[in-house]
Design an enzyme around this catalytic site. Structure first.
Site, PDB file in Angstrom:
ATOM      1  N   PRO A   1       1.022  -0.833   0.277  1.00 24.49           N
ATOM      2  CA  PRO A   1      -0.128   0.132   0.273  1.00 24.49           C
ATOM      3  C   PRO A   1       1.477   1.399  -0.187  1.00 24.49           C
ATOM      4  CG  PRO A   1      -0.948  -1.578   1.476  1.00 24.49           C
ATOM      5  CD  PRO A   1      -0.047  -2.216   0.624  1.00 24.49           C
ATOM      6  N   CYS A   2       0.282   2.299  -1.226  1.00 28.76           N
ATOM      7  CA  CYS A   2       1.154   3.479  -0.802  1.00 28.76           C
ATOM      8  C   CYS A   2       0.594   4.355   0.061  1.00 28.76           C
ATOM      9  CB  CYS A   2       1.271   3.732  -2.632  1.00 28.76           C
ATOM     10  SG  CYS A   2      -0.771   3.994  -2.765  1.00 28.76           S
ATOM     11  N   THR A   3      -0.402   4.209   0.296  1.00 28.21           N
ATOM     12  CA  THR A   3      -0.656   5.856   1.108  1.00 28.21           C
ATOM     13  C   THR A   3       0.244   6.133   1.742  1.00 28.21           C
ATOM     14  OG1 THR A   3      -2.355   3.962   1.976  1.00 28.21           O
ATOM     15  CG2 THR A   3      -2.278   5.824   2.854  1.00 28.21           C
TER      16      THR A   3
END
Length: 369
Positions: free
Chosen positions: A90-92
């Protein structure tokens, strides 16, 4: 069926989402036998579309899942190594759209550690090759991204692999969407001929510069949506405080249409007072801008017919097959699609592991921006 035969072997998938990378892996000649994805809708989408999974998708946080369990779910025997490991943590924490949050700029997002879960499985499963995908902002030279990026490359090296990173724009590879992403290819140390990222197949203007070969233009949204049958969907009308402004925004433009600087007789917004995708509308003559997983009520891109994009249209703009089935609510499907790697791009990147080569290790250790 996605992929008819495992020309290059068997893959395991982490942070699988709806399976964009997996779709590309199977199109490139691999069979995805094991997958880890905590979101149950996305896991159900995987199980609906992928026929080579040895058992059900593991639907727990990867923090709780051992490498042994992942390998066992793929039917690997003791000592067997997967041919390919794929995944996009996940790139958050590193997303460009989140840098207005001070705690993210300072690198305090706890989910950043999911990169370490990828390198843990890499170290323990010892695949013959790997592909890791992430947002290109991970390569930025700031306090949030740079330490995490350098740590990631260091851990890949410690695991016994050569990282080969590069930022690719999906539009340069035939995807009708301008979507820049970081792809790290990896092979074991000692590999004498290193794989290279694929050359762009298409070209055009992106962020005020020309990318890719200019003799083969980017695929446009108008090209891929022409003739598509997409039934109206509940909630596709843009209403509320600003919905009535959308029809007058020209295709390819955004809220800046309603500013004094653009000569509007009744300005509604100050110059650069909103995020750039506010009231953003697709242009049929260009690739779509990056489509987000969780857009706000006035965040585009919207269709040039002044409505939200429909699921069948999203699939075309991401290069999913028309018969690919997504499971879940409309908002869940938006998130699944918006978080996906376009399968066409994934297939070209993974296919490059067996295609053109580069022997320059120095070129392989710096991500290109």
């Amino acid at each position: 069926m996605i992929g008819d035969m495992a020309e290059h072997g068997v893959a395991i998938s982490l942070f699988s989402g709806a399976g964009g990378l997996d779709h590309g892996a199977e199109d490139a000649g691999y069979e995805v036998r094991a997958a880890v994805e905590w979101d149950r809708d996305a896991a159900a989408t995987m199980e609906k579309n992928f026929t080579h999974l040895h058992s059900s998708v593991i639907t727990r946080s990867i923090v709780e899942v051992t490498t042994e369990e992942i390998l066992a779910s793929g039917g690997f025997r003791a000592g067997e190594r997967p041919d390919l490991l794929i995944g996009g943590p996940p790139c958050t924490p590193f997303s460009k759209s989140g840098f207005w949050l001070e705690w993210k700029r300072k690198g305090l997002d706890p989910t950043a550690s999911l990169l370490q879960e990828y390198t843990r499985v890499l170290r323990e499963a010892r695949p013959h090759k790997f592909v890791l995908e992430n947002v290109y902002a991970l390569t930025y030279n700031n306090t949030a991204s740079r330490p995490a990026y350098e740590r990631l490359l260091r851990e890949i090296d410690d695991a016994g692999y050569i990282p080969i990173p590069k930022v690719l724009n999906a539009a340069d590879y035939g995807v009708p969407q301008a979507r820049p992403r970081l792809f790290i290819l990896g092979v074991p140390k000692g590999t004498k001929i290193l794989p290279a990222h694929p050359d762009p197949s298409h070209g055009g203007t992106w962020e005020r510069r020309t990318t890719g070969p200019i003799d083969r233009p980017h695929v446009t949204a108008g090209e891929v949506l022409e003739g598509l049958v997409a039934e109206p969907e509940p909630g596709e009308v843009v209403a509320g405080k600003y919905g009535h402004l959308l029809p007058d925004v020209p295709p390819g433009e955004n809220y800046l249409h309603y500013t004094a600087e653009r000569g509007h007789p009744d300005p509604q917004f100050r110059w650069r007072s909103k995020y750039w995708s506010f009231l953003l509308k697709l242009s049929p003559t260009r690739p779509a801008p990056t489509i987000q997983a969780q857009p706000g009520p006035y965040i585009g891109p919207f269709h040039w017919e002044n409505r939200r994009l429909r699921v069948n249209e999203l699939k075309r703009l991401f290069t999913f097959r028309d018969d690919f089935t997504f499971v879940g609510s409309r908002s869940s499907v938006q998130a699944q699609v918006g978080n996906s790697v376009p399968p066409l791009l994934a297939a070209k990147v993974i296919g490059a592991l067996h295609g053109k080569t580069s022997t320059s290790l120095s070129d392989a250790t710096v991500a290109e921006h």
